[in-house]
Design a protein around this motif. Structure first.
Motif, PDB file in Angstrom:
ATOM      1  N   PRO A  68      38.835  30.357  32.872  1.00  0.00           N
ATOM      2  CA  PRO A  68      38.039  29.121  32.863  1.00  0.00           C
ATOM      3  C   PRO A  68      37.621  28.652  31.488  1.00  0.00           C
ATOM      4  O   PRO A  68      37.378  27.464  31.276  1.00  0.00           O
TER       5      PRO A  68
ATOM      6  N   HIS B 237      36.219  24.750  37.526  1.00  0.00           N
ATOM      7  CA  HIS B 237      37.498  25.461  37.429  1.00  0.00           C
ATOM      8  C   HIS B 237      37.830  26.126  38.764  1.00  0.00           C
ATOM      9  O   HIS B 237      36.961  26.678  39.437  1.00  0.00           O
TER      10      HIS B 237
ATOM     11  N   TYR C 262      33.148  31.319  28.618  1.00  0.00           N
ATOM     12  CA  TYR C 262      32.824  30.339  29.661  1.00  0.00           C
ATOM     13  C   TYR C 262      31.341  30.419  30.024  1.00  0.00           C
ATOM     14  O   TYR C 262      30.654  29.400  30.131  1.00  0.00           O
TER      15      TYR C 262
END
Length: 481
Positions: free
Chosen positions: A238, A344, A418
């Motif tokens: 992600p 995501h 992330y």
């Protein structure tokens, strides 16, 4: 001669829906081919879709997508007519006003849209007009993909293989170079109040997205040129932004799935292309499920799950919605969703599993939140994927598969980039502790400026206990099935 001229001037109505583009638009193409003036119209019919009217994020996107479509039509000396109200009444009124004999539109799998189609066909027929329903949102006609026994597919892989056996969709249709346009009065887009009032929560959406056909094609071309080769590895990370992020453009039909399929064939090929095509076929599978199972958004396809002992947990649901669960990868995903209206795909699976399994909250509550906050909120995809995560749908994830969010975070976000992006409270925490800060020694937390329960929440559930609670519940309904 006068009568012939009058008949030739009767417009063909083009009813836009989730196909807000000019290229590869079968209904637009057919309307132009009549040789008559074309009257483009979009109808905002919130009452028809009931609980599934577009949510806040999708309405933001719709406003900008309609504005872009209107500008594209102006380039062809045509005007997009906007009308709000009951779809059947609006279409009947337009036919009465203009004398149109034909209404061309794209079909949708949504049950409420199919009911409108039937009612519109009957109403227009009584006026001497015809509704022409064409495929503009899927790769194939849902009735054309059948098992050898003639039934609907309930498992993805055989469905995908059946689609691939057809050899792929026909090449996309070109956008019209010119348009003989008809004109009627239109409502003003700004009067529809699709954009957020104060407070303006859409800053993140504006920064992340360019709705409209031009924005869709730019994103598709950039991904196919620069991202497809890395897609097999990057799509699960992600922090890398390694996915196409085309889902909202596909949902609103700013690019057709047929266009994307054929654009991919011109790309570098290899594993990346194969995986992208499989993702497009998963989207097709969900649309097919909704077509054959209209209950998909509301009830489990596996009847045993109707007896699931779900928990009523408003506090847990609110913590999940706000990205305050105390589980970093879950919180990062939920905050990304709130900020840009998108999450995501790998993280969608993680946050979905956490809600329905660790918290034992009904999947429909997660589905409803996603519906309101996703710019790509699509009835078939949203319902199909939530049922997959919950283990209660067609070809669903096994009921005993419970994602461990800590292990998922460590595997797919190993450096914690992330989490740091979306949960800045944890930005100074080293990678080995960032996915489970409750396991970090107190001095390490202190050095990173973290006080659990104050600057960042304690976990709302013990992951091991939540897992065992879910397994017990699943065993119970399985034994009673």
């Amino acid at each position: 001669m006068g009568a012939m001229t009058k008949a030739a001037d009767r417009p063909a109505i083009l009813w836009f829906r989730n196909d807000l583009r000019l290229a590869d638009h079968a209904a637009l193409y057919a309307a132009v081919e009549t040789g008559r003036p074309v009257l483009p119209v979009f109808i905002l019919d919130d009452a028809a879709s009931g609980a599934w009217k577009p949510g806040g994020a999708a309405r933001w996107w719709l406003h900008h997508s309609l504005a872009a479509l209107g500008q594209a039509l102006e380039g062809l000396d045509a005007r997009l007519v906007l009308r709000r109200g009951d779809s059947v009444a609006v279409l009947s009124g337009l036919v009465g006003e203009s004398g149109a004999a034909d209404v061309f539109t794209g079909g949708m799998a949504d049950p409420w849209a199919r009911r409108i189609d039937q009612a519109a066909a009957e109403a227009l027929g009584s006026q001497g007009a015809r509704l022409h329903r064409m495929r503009t949102t899927t790769l194939f006609n849902p009735e054309s993909i059948r098992t050898k026994a003639g039934g609907a597919y309930g498992v993805y892989t055989p469905f995908a293989n059946a689609c691939l056996a057809l050899g792929g969709p026909k090449p996309p249709l070109p956008a019209p170079r010119s348009l003989r346009a008809a004109a009627r009065d239109s409502e003003r887009l700004g009067d529809w109040d699709l954009l957020p009032a104060k407070p303006d929560w859409a800053a993140g959406l504006r920064a992340a997205w360019t709705p409209g056909e031009h924005g869709a094609l730019e994103r598709a071309e950039a991904f196919l040129r620069h991202g497809l080769g890395a897609y097999p590895a990057a799509r699960d990370r992600p922090a890398d932004d390694g996915t196409s992020m085309l889902s909202p453009h596909l949902h609103f039909g700013e690019i057709s799935v047929v266009q994307l399929w054929h654009m991919a064939q011109r790309g570098p090929g290899g594993k990346g292309r194969e995986l992208l095509i499989r993702e497009l076929l998963w989207r097709e599978f969900c649309a097919n499920l909704l077509w054959h199972h209209p209950i998909l958004p509301d009830a489990p396809l596996k009847p045993a799950f109707a007896a699931m002992p779900w928990r009523d947990d408003p506090a847990g649901l609110a913590a999940w919605q706000q990205g305050r669960t105390g589980v970093p990868i879950v919180d990062a995903g939920m905050r990304q969703l709130w900020r840009i209206g998108w999450m995501h795909n790998r993280v969608r699976m993680i946050v979905g599993s956490f809600l329905v399994k660790h918290l034992l909250i009904p999947w429909q509550q997660g589905e409803a939140w996603f519906w309101d906050t996703l710019v790509d909120a699509d009835l078939a995809n949203n319902a199909g994927n939530w049922q997959w995560v919950a283990g209660c749908g067609a070809d669903a994830s096994p009921w005993f598969r419970i994602f461990n969010p800590v292990l998922q975070g460590r595997k797919f976000d190993p450096e914690g980039d992330y989490v740091r992006r979306w949960v800045p409270e944890l930005a100074r925490l080293e990678a080995r502790h960032i996915h489970a800060p409750w396991e970090a020694p107190r001095p390490v937390l202190s050095q990173a400026g973290i006080t659990l329960g104050q600057t960042y929440p304690e976990p709302v559930v013990d992951l091991g206990a939540g897992r065992e609670r879910a397994l017990t519940a699943f065993r119970r309904i399985r034994s009673e099935a």
